[in-house]
Design an enzyme around this catalytic site. Structure first.
Site, PDB file in Angstrom:
ATOM      1  N   PRO A   1     -18.457 -21.286  42.909  1.00 26.43           N
ATOM      2  CA  PRO A   1     -17.791 -22.529  43.325  1.00 26.43           C
ATOM      3  C   PRO A   1     -16.268 -22.455  43.347  1.00 26.43           C
ATOM      4  O   PRO A   1     -15.616 -23.298  43.974  1.00 26.43           O
ATOM      5  CB  PRO A   1     -18.249 -23.544  42.268  1.00 26.43           C
ATOM      6  CG  PRO A   1     -18.475 -22.715  41.045  1.00 26.43           C
ATOM      7  CD  PRO A   1     -19.026 -21.401  41.552  1.00 26.43           C
ATOM      8  N   LEU A   2     -15.693 -21.450  42.677  1.00 25.98           N
ATOM      9  CA  LEU A   2     -14.229 -21.408  42.546  1.00 25.98           C
ATOM     10  C   LEU A   2     -13.511 -20.817  43.753  1.00 25.98           C
ATOM     11  O   LEU A   2     -12.289 -20.889  43.842  1.00 25.98           O
ATOM     12  CB  LEU A   2     -13.838 -20.615  41.288  1.00 25.98           C
ATOM     13  CG  LEU A   2     -14.048 -21.360  39.964  1.00 25.98           C
ATOM     14  CD1 LEU A   2     -13.932 -20.406  38.792  1.00 25.98           C
ATOM     15  CD2 LEU A   2     -13.057 -22.494  39.819  1.00 25.98           C
TER      16      LEU A   2
ATOM     17  N   TYR B   1     -29.235 -11.578  33.999  1.00 34.61           N
ATOM     18  CA  TYR B   1     -27.854 -11.378  33.556  1.00 34.61           C
ATOM     19  C   TYR B   1     -27.865 -10.493  32.314  1.00 34.61           C
ATOM     20  O   TYR B   1     -28.194 -10.925  31.225  1.00 34.61           O
ATOM     21  CB  TYR B   1     -27.166 -12.713  33.254  1.00 34.61           C
ATOM     22  CG  TYR B   1     -27.028 -13.633  34.448  1.00 34.61           C
ATOM     23  CD1 TYR B   1     -27.202 -13.166  35.754  1.00 34.61           C
ATOM     24  CD2 TYR B   1     -26.735 -14.988  34.276  1.00 34.61           C
ATOM     25  CE1 TYR B   1     -27.077 -14.019  36.842  1.00 34.61           C
ATOM     26  CE2 TYR B   1     -26.603 -15.845  35.360  1.00 34.61           C
ATOM     27  CZ  TYR B   1     -26.786 -15.348  36.635  1.00 34.61           C
ATOM     28  OH  TYR B   1     -26.668 -16.208  37.713  1.00 34.61           O
TER      29      TYR B   1
END
Length: 281
Positions: free
Chosen positions: A210-211, A64
């Site tokens: 997950p959203l 990241y």
């Protein structure tokens, strides 16, 4: 089915207690998960707010930025609060924005581990996850430096990401695995067999993305259930995951403090079995 409110923690490897609503730090980077986040002070505030609100599981990765996300977490949170678990990952090269190239070369993995230890300012990584299995390198070779790091006390627990059941079983012959992080949400359930395997074997399952609230065919159902609970569709998506299995650890990410609080409130929503079945159909 277990009440969500009764089961808001999970013990990693039966030892390390984690609040099941954690935080994924990937969004705290530049465009395409590349380079530094535009507003560092805001990003640090989001991380600090998450921890003060009770989050004790933060997910990051060497890739990241690359590297900038781990540096940011240390800047915002070090010295770390007792009980805070920071999970990181290795095994991806990042040539540019939105560009992810698996690299399972043992030398690269060893460098990832040492870099993460330095950037996170820790002597031991709580949970190190192999970001992807590199099809060009036997996983036994890829994980040799991970085994060495575990034996040296530099890594406490090891997890895998985006793997099938056969991959997990192959790796478990090399070293213990405590978690699996695969794409899974209300609308994408291709890893259902892996989730079931983790339940049976008492491994944590960490769904990424997950959203996501599912296909349009679910839209009216989600909206009606959200209205009933005075919740957003994203909160319902998270609540569904919490109810789906007791070993699911959630890592929704955001750059917004208000959105962070909204995500964390999903833990207060208890879907009825009827709601759950309607969404699962």
């Amino acid at each position: 089915m277990t009440s969500v409110k009764e089961q808001l923690t999970f013990k990693l490897n039966g030892e390390l207690e984690i609040n099941r609503l954690g935080y994924g730090a990937m969004q705290l980077t530049g465009h395409g998960v590349f380079g530094d986040v535009a507003d560092r002070e805001n990003a640090k505030t989001v991380l600090q707010t998450a921890v003060s609100a009770g989050v004790n599981f933060i997910d990051t990765a060497d890739a990241y930025g690359p590297h900038t996300n781990e540096v940011l977490i240390a800047e915002a949170l070090h010295p770390y609060q007792n009980g805070l678990v920071i999970a990181t990952k290795g095994g991806f090269e990042r040539p540019g924005p939105n560009n992810w190239v698996p690299n399972g070369n043992p030398g690269f993995i060893a460098k990832n581990i040492e870099g993460s230890l330095e950037r996170l300012k820790v002597d031991t990584i709580d949970l190190w996850q192999l970001h992807r299995i590199d099809p060009k390198v036997p996983v036994e070779e890829t994980l040799a430096p991970v085994v060495d790091a575990v034996n040296a006390g530099k890594i406490k627990y090891v997890g895998l990401s985006e793997v099938g059941v056969e991959d997990i079983e192959r790796v478990r012959k090399i070293l213990p695995i405590v978690s699996v992080q695969n794409l899974y949400n209300l609308g994408e359930r291709k890893w259902e067999d892996v989730l079931d395997y983790t339940i049976e074997n008492d491994l944590a399952f960490i769904p990424w993305y997950p959203l996501a609230s599912g296909p349009q065919s679910l839209e009216s159902k989600i909206k009606s259930i959200a209205a009933k609970h005075n919740a957003t569709t994203a909160q319902i998506a998270l609540a569904w995951l919490l109810k789906r299995a007791d070993n699911i650890l959630l890592i929704p990410g955001t750059k917004s403090v208000s959105h962070l609080h909204e995500n964390l409130k999903a833990a207060e929503i208890e879907l009825s079995d009827e709601d759950f079945e309607a969404l699962s159909a």
